[in-house]
Design an enzyme around this catalytic site. Structure first.
Site, PDB file in Angstrom:
ATOM      1  N   ASP A  59      89.350  -6.123   9.581  1.00  0.00           N
ATOM      2  CA  ASP A  59      89.334  -7.579   9.746  1.00  0.00           C
ATOM      3  C   ASP A  59      87.974  -8.141   9.335  1.00  0.00           C
ATOM      4  OD1 ASP A  59      89.916  -9.704  12.698  1.00  0.00           O
ATOM      5  OD2 ASP A  59      89.841 -10.141  10.548  1.00  0.00           O
ATOM      6  N   ASP A  91      82.757 -16.799  26.117  1.00  0.00           N
ATOM      7  CA  ASP A  91      81.758 -17.254  25.124  1.00  0.00           C
ATOM      8  C   ASP A  91      80.918 -18.334  25.786  1.00  0.00           C
ATOM      9  OD1 ASP A  91      83.183 -15.812  23.203  1.00  0.00           O
ATOM     10  OD2 ASP A  91      84.297 -17.583  22.533  1.00  0.00           O
ATOM     11  N   HIS A 134      94.444 -11.570   9.248  1.00  0.00           N
ATOM     12  CA  HIS A 134      95.350 -10.671   9.974  1.00  0.00           C
ATOM     13  C   HIS A 134      96.628 -10.385   9.185  1.00  0.00           C
ATOM     14  CE1 HIS A 134      93.302 -12.013  13.975  1.00  0.00           C
ATOM     15  NE2 HIS A 134      92.474 -11.487  13.101  1.00  0.00           N
ATOM     16  N   MET A 178      90.745 -26.554  21.204  1.00  0.00           N
ATOM     17  CA  MET A 178      91.402 -25.288  21.562  1.00  0.00           C
ATOM     18  C   MET A 178      90.516 -24.480  22.495  1.00  0.00           C
ATOM     19  SD  MET A 178      91.291 -21.768  20.714  1.00  0.00           S
ATOM     20  CE  MET A 178      90.922 -21.342  19.019  1.00  0.00           C
ATOM     21  N   LYS A 214      98.113  -9.888  14.972  1.00  0.00           N
ATOM     22  CA  LYS A 214      97.221  -9.016  14.193  1.00  0.00           C
ATOM     23  C   LYS A 214      97.839  -7.623  14.240  1.00  0.00           C
ATOM     24  CE  LYS A 214      92.341  -7.655  13.696  1.00  0.00           C
ATOM     25  NZ  LYS A 214      90.975  -7.740  14.290  1.00  0.00           N
ATOM     26  N   GLU A 261      96.516 -16.185  11.340  1.00  0.00           N
ATOM     27  CA  GLU A 261      95.178 -16.040  10.756  1.00  0.00           C
ATOM     28  C   GLU A 261      95.277 -15.350   9.401  1.00  0.00           C
ATOM     29  OE1 GLU A 261      91.692 -14.754  13.063  1.00  0.00           O
ATOM     30  OE2 GLU A 261      91.237 -13.369  11.418  1.00  0.00           O
ATOM     31  N   HIS A 307      86.262 -18.937  23.817  1.00  0.00           N
ATOM     32  CA  HIS A 307      86.856 -18.027  24.790  1.00  0.00           C
ATOM     33  C   HIS A 307      86.126 -18.330  26.096  1.00  0.00           C
ATOM     34  CE1 HIS A 307      87.175 -15.640  21.025  1.00  0.00           C
ATOM     35  NE2 HIS A 307      88.276 -15.171  21.556  1.00  0.00           N
ATOM     36  N   ASP A 325      87.096 -11.294   8.315  1.00  0.00           N
ATOM     37  CA  ASP A 325      86.758 -12.655   8.781  1.00  0.00           C
ATOM     38  C   ASP A 325      85.734 -13.322   7.857  1.00  0.00           C
ATOM     39  OD1 ASP A 325      86.957 -11.756  12.314  1.00  0.00           O
ATOM     40  OD2 ASP A 325      88.507 -12.464  10.925  1.00  0.00           O
ATOM     41  N   ASP A 342      94.098 -20.196  11.981  1.00  0.00           N
ATOM     42  CA  ASP A 342      92.772 -19.573  11.833  1.00  0.00           C
ATOM     43  C   ASP A 342      92.522 -19.314  10.360  1.00  0.00           C
ATOM     44  OD1 ASP A 342      92.226 -17.440  14.798  1.00  0.00           O
ATOM     45  OD2 ASP A 342      92.258 -19.611  14.491  1.00  0.00           O
ATOM     46  N   ASP A 351      88.035 -19.233  11.850  1.00  0.00           N
ATOM     47  CA  ASP A 351      87.746 -18.082  12.715  1.00  0.00           C
ATOM     48  C   ASP A 351      87.120 -17.016  11.829  1.00  0.00           C
ATOM     49  OD1 ASP A 351      89.651 -15.828  14.867  1.00  0.00           O
ATOM     50  OD2 ASP A 351      87.527 -16.274  14.677  1.00  0.00           O
ATOM     51  N   GLU A 394      98.652 -15.623  18.377  1.00  0.00           N
ATOM     52  CA  GLU A 394      97.978 -15.136  17.164  1.00  0.00           C
ATOM     53  C   GLU A 394      98.234 -13.652  16.971  1.00  0.00           C
ATOM     54  OE1 GLU A 394      93.882 -16.080  16.898  1.00  0.00           O
ATOM     55  OE2 GLU A 394      93.484 -14.585  15.346  1.00  0.00           O
TER      56      GLU A 394
END
Ligand code: DIG
Ligand code: MN
Ligand code: MN
Length: 388
Positions: free
Chosen positions: A256, A58, A221, A89, A184, A218, A55, A258, A246, A288, A182
């Protein structure tokens, strides 16, 4: 039997925020120290990853000075080079800052919608600087807790307006991005717009540049929505819209989580890997996900290695399934063809309609055809369990 050393052909990637996750959760403080982008690249290089995603914030903190930003980019470039990592990406953080507390592209405030588009343009610039060709949009704050707050039809129109503008920006800048949406269903918003992958597949044909838009499903999600993730991915693959994916894992009916790929629902993970390999998916396989909050960075490496190993182990099991003589014999028995009837129903014509209406079917005989799914599924499970 392979030793399952990560194979670059699978294009395994991780986000900076995944192996760099410090273990914070809504109820607890970080359990791991923040590590730098260079340290993250070294960690991924040591584990054998193909690439790393980010991102905007990030990589470059939102209030970084130009000097700080240049220094971080220099460290990141070195980390990529030293570890042979690529950046397939990039994406925008349109969910962390308080300004986005009621959405970004779908905010009720035109100034915030415009700011979100501007922030994404700059993040696209940053992604292009590092060679990213896929741009992910996860609308974490695009939603409501009460539908009194926002007209859901307006939300769709606002999202489309932002995407159409940003597609034109990518074209004008010659970035060559493919946009991947994406979905969710909720969290952090009570209800998130475009809740499942199918929602985006329905939106894409209404966009100005539908050709450059696809999806980034994902696992966690769709599981949160109680859906069969493999079917969502199959719909995207069939529509030629699976631009990114993802990978992680998730208990059904939970927030979530992950989790590390394959760590919660191995059977679903098996069929997902089989689908991607059978259809020769050629995009990045992006984990992810993040390590358990209790893990130290030594164990974070095991999280990364485990994600890639599980994928490759399941790819080998998928190959065994495809080559298993009894399984393939069962599939031949189960799939009954009829050249004559298939020709009729393949394309409508008055003649074909007449022929079909004149055809007599024996329902009882059709119903009596054997479907030994118990045997087929048991053989599948025995391959997954490693005794076949
Ligand atoms: C969460 O699942 C989202 C964000 O982490 C990011 O925008 C996207 C990237 O894959 N996934
Ligand atoms: Mn997630
Ligand atoms: Mn994701």
């Amino acid at each position: 039997m392979s030793d399952f050393t990560p194979d670059k052909k699978y294009k395994f990637t991780f986000g900076l925020w995944t192996v760099g996750n410090t273990g914070r959760d809504p109820f607890g403080l970080p359990t791991r120290p923040q590590i730098s982008v260079g340290q993250i690249c070294d960690l991924l290089g040591e584990c054998g990853a193909y690439g790393v995603n980010f991102h905007d914030n990030d990589l470059i903190p939102i209030d970084a000075t130009v000097q700080q930003s240049e220094a971080i980019k220099k460290e990141f470039r070195k980390g990529l080079k030293d570890n042979g990592l690529v950046v397939p990406m990039a994406t925008t953080n349109l969910f962390g800052e308080p300004v986005f507390k009621d959405g970004a592209f779908t905010s009720n405030n035109a100034k915030i919608r415009a700011y979100a588009i501007q922030k994404t343009m700059r993040a696209m610039d940053l992604g292009a600087e590092f060679g990213a060709k896929i741009y992910v949009f996860w609308g974490g704050r695009e939603g409501v807790e009460t539908d009194a707050a926002k007209n859901p039809v307006d939300a769709v129109k606002r999202f489309r307006e932002a995407i159409d503008f940003l597609c034109d920006y990518s074209i004008e800048q010659k970035y060559g991005y493919k946009f991947a949406f994406e979905a969710k269903p909720n969290e952090p918003r009570g209800h998130i717009y475009f809740a499942v992958t199918g929602s985006y597949l329905a939106l894409i044909p209404t966009l100005k540049h539908a050709d450059m838009c696809g999806v980034n499903p994902e696992v966690a999600h769709e599981h949160m929505a109680g859906l069969n993730f493999v079917h969502q991915v199959a719909a995207a693959l069939e529509a030629k819209k699976l631009f990114h994916i993802d990978l992680n894992d998730q208990e059904f009916g939970r927030y979530d989580q992950d989790f590390r790929f394959g760590s919660a629902n191995l059977k679903h993970a098996f069929f997902l890997v089989k689908l991607l390999e059978d259809y020769k998916y050629n995009g990045p396989r992006h984990f992810d996900a993040h390590a358990y909050r209790q893990s130290d960075y030594q164990d974070v490496k095991e999280f990364a290695r485990g994600s890639m190993r599980t994928y490759q182990i399941l790819a080998e099991k998928a190959k065994r399934w495809n080559e298993d003589k009894e399984i393939q014999q069962l599939l031949r028995e189960i799939n009954v063809s009829d050249v004559h009837l298939q020709k009729i129903t393949k394309e409508f014509s008055k003649t074909n309609a007449k022929k079909l209406l004149e055809t007599s079917f024996n329902r009882d005989e059709l119903a009596s055809a054997r479907l030994p799914y118990e045997r087929l599924d048991q053989l599948t499970m025995e391959i997954i369990m490693g005794i076949r």
